[in-house]
Motif scaffolding. Structure first.
Motif, PDB file in Angstrom:
ATOM      1  N   LEU A 130      40.969  34.492  42.368  1.00 41.44           N
ATOM      2  CA  LEU A 130      40.864  34.308  40.923  1.00 41.44           C
ATOM      3  C   LEU A 130      39.506  33.704  40.563  1.00 41.44           C
ATOM      4  CD1 LEU A 130      42.559  34.493  38.260  1.00 41.44           C
ATOM      5  CD2 LEU A 130      43.095  32.084  38.599  1.00 41.44           C
ATOM      6  N   GLU A 148      43.588  40.091  46.494  1.00 41.64           N
ATOM      7  CA  GLU A 148      42.566  40.998  45.956  1.00 41.64           C
ATOM      8  C   GLU A 148      43.224  42.274  45.434  1.00 41.64           C
ATOM      9  OE1 GLU A 148      38.633  39.657  48.537  1.00 41.64           O
ATOM     10  OE2 GLU A 148      39.819  41.381  49.202  1.00 41.64           O
ATOM     11  N   ALA A 149      44.204  42.765  46.216  1.00 43.22           N
ATOM     12  CA  ALA A 149      44.890  43.987  45.780  1.00 43.22           C
ATOM     13  C   ALA A 149      45.656  43.736  44.480  1.00 43.22           C
ATOM     14  CB  ALA A 149      45.829  44.476  46.878  1.00 43.22           C
ATOM     15  N   ARG A 150      46.153  42.497  44.298  1.00 44.83           N
ATOM     16  CA  ARG A 150      46.903  42.185  43.076  1.00 44.83           C
ATOM     17  C   ARG A 150      45.981  42.017  41.879  1.00 44.83           C
ATOM     18  NH1 ARG A 150      49.773  37.977  46.497  1.00 44.83           N
ATOM     19  NH2 ARG A 150      51.437  39.206  47.400  1.00 44.83           N
ATOM     20  N   LEU A 151      44.888  41.288  42.088  1.00 45.27           N
ATOM     21  CA  LEU A 151      44.100  40.861  40.927  1.00 45.27           C
ATOM     22  C   LEU A 151      42.894  41.745  40.619  1.00 45.27           C
ATOM     23  CD1 LEU A 151      44.076  36.979  41.399  1.00 45.27           C
ATOM     24  CD2 LEU A 151      45.381  38.295  39.735  1.00 45.27           C
ATOM     25  N   LEU A 152      42.255  42.300  41.656  1.00 47.62           N
ATOM     26  CA  LEU A 152      40.986  42.975  41.378  1.00 47.62           C
ATOM     27  C   LEU A 152      41.112  44.232  40.518  1.00 47.62           C
ATOM     28  CD1 LEU A 152      38.745  42.317  44.482  1.00 47.62           C
ATOM     29  CD2 LEU A 152      39.276  40.905  42.519  1.00 47.62           C
ATOM     30  N   PRO A 153      42.283  44.907  40.505  1.00 48.69           N
ATOM     31  CA  PRO A 153      42.375  46.029  39.560  1.00 48.69           C
ATOM     32  C   PRO A 153      42.075  45.619  38.108  1.00 48.69           C
ATOM     33  CG  PRO A 153      44.135  46.175  41.141  1.00 48.69           C
ATOM     34  CD  PRO A 153      43.448  44.854  41.402  1.00 48.69           C
ATOM     35  N   PHE A 154      42.248  44.347  37.790  1.00 47.87           N
ATOM     36  CA  PHE A 154      41.825  43.868  36.458  1.00 47.87           C
ATOM     37  C   PHE A 154      40.360  44.159  36.203  1.00 47.87           C
ATOM     38  CE2 PHE A 154      45.094  40.299  36.345  1.00 47.87           C
ATOM     39  CZ  PHE A 154      45.848  40.945  35.398  1.00 47.87           C
ATOM     40  N   ALA A 155      39.547  43.872  37.217  1.00 45.43           N
ATOM     41  CA  ALA A 155      38.103  44.050  37.059  1.00 45.43           C
ATOM     42  C   ALA A 155      37.783  45.522  36.857  1.00 45.43           C
ATOM     43  CB  ALA A 155      37.365  43.506  38.271  1.00 45.43           C
ATOM     44  N   GLU A 156      38.617  46.388  37.475  1.00 42.57           N
ATOM     45  CA  GLU A 156      38.373  47.814  37.337  1.00 42.57           C
ATOM     46  C   GLU A 156      38.702  48.282  35.922  1.00 42.57           C
ATOM     47  OE1 GLU A 156      40.581  49.532  40.612  1.00 42.57           O
ATOM     48  OE2 GLU A 156      39.754  47.996  41.937  1.00 42.57           O
ATOM     49  N   GLU A 157      39.419  47.466  35.174  1.00 39.40           N
ATOM     50  CA  GLU A 157      39.759  47.850  33.799  1.00 39.40           C
ATOM     51  C   GLU A 157      38.632  47.549  32.818  1.00 39.40           C
ATOM     52  OE1 GLU A 157      43.314  46.128  32.346  1.00 39.40           O
ATOM     53  OE2 GLU A 157      44.550  47.707  33.214  1.00 39.40           O
ATOM     54  N   LEU A 158      37.656  46.753  33.236  1.00 35.28           N
ATOM     55  CA  LEU A 158      36.573  46.418  32.316  1.00 35.28           C
ATOM     56  C   LEU A 158      35.824  47.678  31.907  1.00 35.28           C
ATOM     57  CD1 LEU A 158      35.013  43.305  34.097  1.00 35.28           C
ATOM     58  CD2 LEU A 158      36.215  43.333  31.904  1.00 35.28           C
ATOM     59  N   THR A 210      38.514  48.198  45.447  1.00 39.24           N
ATOM     60  CA  THR A 210      38.882  46.785  45.578  1.00 39.24           C
ATOM     61  C   THR A 210      37.945  46.081  46.549  1.00 39.24           C
ATOM     62  OG1 THR A 210      41.178  47.344  45.140  1.00 39.24           O
ATOM     63  CG2 THR A 210      40.779  45.221  46.201  1.00 39.24           C
ATOM     64  N   ARG A 247      32.313  40.379  43.245  1.00 36.65           N
ATOM     65  CA  ARG A 247      32.873  39.169  42.618  1.00 36.65           C
ATOM     66  C   ARG A 247      32.564  37.916  43.446  1.00 36.65           C
ATOM     67  NH1 ARG A 247      36.724  38.513  38.691  1.00 36.65           N
ATOM     68  NH2 ARG A 247      37.543  36.753  39.853  1.00 36.65           N
ATOM     69  N   PRO A 296      40.455  48.370  27.877  1.00 39.60           N
ATOM     70  CA  PRO A 296      39.597  49.405  28.422  1.00 39.60           C
ATOM     71  C   PRO A 296      39.578  50.606  27.466  1.00 39.60           C
ATOM     72  CG  PRO A 296      41.720  49.385  29.545  1.00 39.60           C
ATOM     73  CD  PRO A 296      41.732  48.242  28.567  1.00 39.60           C
ATOM     74  N   ALA A 317      46.491  48.881  38.506  1.00 38.10           N
ATOM     75  CA  ALA A 317      46.083  48.100  37.339  1.00 38.10           C
ATOM     76  C   ALA A 317      47.212  48.054  36.320  1.00 38.10           C
ATOM     77  CB  ALA A 317      44.832  48.698  36.721  1.00 38.10           C
ATOM     78  N   VAL A 370      49.715  45.458  37.406  1.00 37.30           N
ATOM     79  CA  VAL A 370      49.215  44.107  37.208  1.00 37.30           C
ATOM     80  C   VAL A 370      49.246  43.772  35.717  1.00 37.30           C
ATOM     81  CG1 VAL A 370      47.254  42.573  37.496  1.00 37.30           C
ATOM     82  CG2 VAL A 370      47.755  44.260  39.245  1.00 37.30           C
ATOM     83  N   PHE A 385      39.735  34.661  35.513  1.00 32.58           N
ATOM     84  CA  PHE A 385      39.436  35.857  36.297  1.00 32.58           C
ATOM     85  C   PHE A 385      38.192  36.577  35.774  1.00 32.58           C
ATOM     86  CE2 PHE A 385      39.675  40.348  37.166  1.00 32.58           C
ATOM     87  CZ  PHE A 385      39.784  40.324  38.542  1.00 32.58           C
ATOM     88  N   TYR A 386      38.168  36.830  34.485  1.00 29.72           N
ATOM     89  CA  TYR A 386      37.087  37.658  33.948  1.00 29.72           C
ATOM     90  C   TYR A 386      35.765  36.924  33.886  1.00 29.72           C
ATOM     91  CZ  TYR A 386      40.134  41.515  32.702  1.00 29.72           C
ATOM     92  OH  TYR A 386      40.978  42.573  32.758  1.00 29.72           O
ATOM     93  N   LEU A 390      54.824  41.205  40.840  1.00 33.05           N
ATOM     94  CA  LEU A 390      54.208  42.330  41.552  1.00 33.05           C
ATOM     95  C   LEU A 390      55.003  42.696  42.795  1.00 33.05           C
ATOM     96  CD1 LEU A 390      50.505  41.344  41.068  1.00 33.05           C
ATOM     97  CD2 LEU A 390      51.534  43.496  40.369  1.00 33.05           C
TER      98      LEU A 390
END
Lengths: 231, 188
Positions: free
Chosen positions: A18, A47-57, B78, B85, B116, B128, B131, B150-151, B185
């Protein structure tokens, strides 16, 4: 703190991914993860749980100078040219392969009683500095591929060299293991024509004895070269 | 349009080629992923010059470490995102950063529309969506603390200031939010 406690491990891994874990705790945790497979897998799960968020940007195109800086750092020899095919490295490799093809032709023409290889595929695999290491050849219709070490290659005892076809489309395909000295003959699954027609290049990677456990190169790639059709 | 699984397979194949020192594959990977990764770095670092630096470092790292991708057992995007990150967070947490103040008037935190665009939503894939669905089940406080952390890479104390809440409260929100997210999840 007892990092081996599963709940604590989960929590720290989550906060590491996070981003709220910081300072010395972050550095210490990263060091633990490096050494401990269970911590590493907890991090991977988060990472598998949270990083898809970043892919939504919404994507933001970086300025062209970023790529230029990367290319200048990693491939200084290609700096003169922006295009990959125009790169000096490409032409150097091409010239090398072409000269080998000329030599092969010369051998065929000058030595009439030489059991004429006829139409063949040839490749000269060289290191980063274009020093040739292995000469690969196969008769077009045959199923035998000969790989000759130009000079003996120093290889640790628990390592092997694996030869890969790099097709135009699709992942690298293993052609087999090759010896570090003398000539290795590899038997192909199908004729050289079938195996190599759409293969513009080959490479050698260093693998554990017995070859890559994954079916794809896992070790460093030490030699690479263009495949040339001699006919 | 390529599905998320197709895209993953394509990126994994490019990484395998990059491990073989294929420069064209590396250029292609950059074309396909740099805008996503730059967005992630920019969101955390806020300053384009820093994000550019981190993106550059990250891709140099990808070229050098592509042969370790197979062992990571992650989705390719990822894996790439984690490299960017982690570098961005490390950059932000440098021992002696030149004043990182998120309330700095000269460098206002740009919190763009979090949604998005439709194309990207499609690309984002099932992971995604899972999540996102689970995030929606969190209580407002938990959501408010986890999303900016996070962001934007906020620390607990930065979060506490941002949310105008005591540090201990914010830490508990983050912890409970993450636990709930994990349960949701795992149930999905």
């Amino acid at each position: 703190m007892n990092y081996r406690h599963p709940q604590l491990r989960q929590r720290l891994a989550a906060e590491y991914v996070l981003g709220t874990l910081h300072g010395r705790a972050r550095v210490r945790f990263a060091r633990l993860a490096y050494a401990d497979a269970e911590i590493r897998s907890a991090v991977r799960e988060w990472e598998a749980r949270l990083l898809p968020f970043a892919e939504e940007l919404p994507p933001v195109k970086p300025p062209a100078r970023v790529w230029q800086a990367i290319a200048t750092r990693l491939f200084p020899e290609a700096r003169a040219s922006r295009g990959w095919l125009g790169g000096i490295a490409f032409w150097r490799g091409f010239a090398l392969a072409a000269s080998i093809a000329v030599i092969a032709l010369g051998v065929m023409l000058l030595v009439p009683r030489y059991t004429a290889p006829g139409e063949s595929y040839v490749a000269l695999l060289a290191d980063d500095q274009s020093h040739p290491a292995l000469y690969v050849s196969a008769a077009r219709s045959g199923r035998l591929l000969s790989v000759k070490a130009v000079a003996p290659i120093a290889l640790p005892g628990d390592r092997a060299m694996e030869l890969w076809a790099l097709p135009q489309q699709g992942p690298p395909r293993s052609l087999g293991l090759v010896g570090a000295r003398g000539t290795t003959v590899v038997t192909l699954q199908a004729s050289a024509d079938t195996t190599l027609a759409a293969v513009p290049a080959m490479a050698i990677s260093i693998e554990p004895t017995g070859g890559s456990p994954t079916g794809l190169p896992t070790g460093p790639v030490v030699y690479k070269g263009t495949v040339v059709k001699v006919w | 349009m390529a599905s998320s699984a197709d895209r993953s397979a394509q990126l994994a194949e490019l990484l395998a080629r990059i491990a073989l020192r294929d420069q064209a594959a590396f250029a292609r990977l950059y074309d396909l992923t740099s805008a996503h990764l730059y967005a992630a770095a920019l969101r955390i670092l806020q300053r384009p010059a820093w994000a550019e630096e981190v993106l550059q470092e990250s891709f140099v790292n990808v070229w050098q470490r592509a042969d370790t991708y197979a062992a990571a057992k992650s989705q390719p995007l990822t894996w790439l995102t984690s490299i960017v990150r982690n570098r961005a967070l490390d950059w932000l947490r440098r021992p002696d950063p030149d004043t990182v103040d998120i309330n700095d008037e000269e460098h206002p935190v740009v919190i763009a529309d979090e949604r998005p665009d439709p194309l990207e939503a499609l690309l984002a894939g099932a992971d995604a969506r899972n999540v996102r669905g689970c995030l929606d089940t969190l209580e407002a406080q938990q959501q408010q603390s986890i999303a900016p952390a996070f962001y934007h890479g906020l620390t607990h104390s930065e979060l506490a200031r941002h949310l105008r809440q005591p540090l201990g409260t914010v830490k508990a929100w983050v912890r409970r939010g993450l636990e709930k997210l994990q349960r949701c999840l795992e149930a999905a």
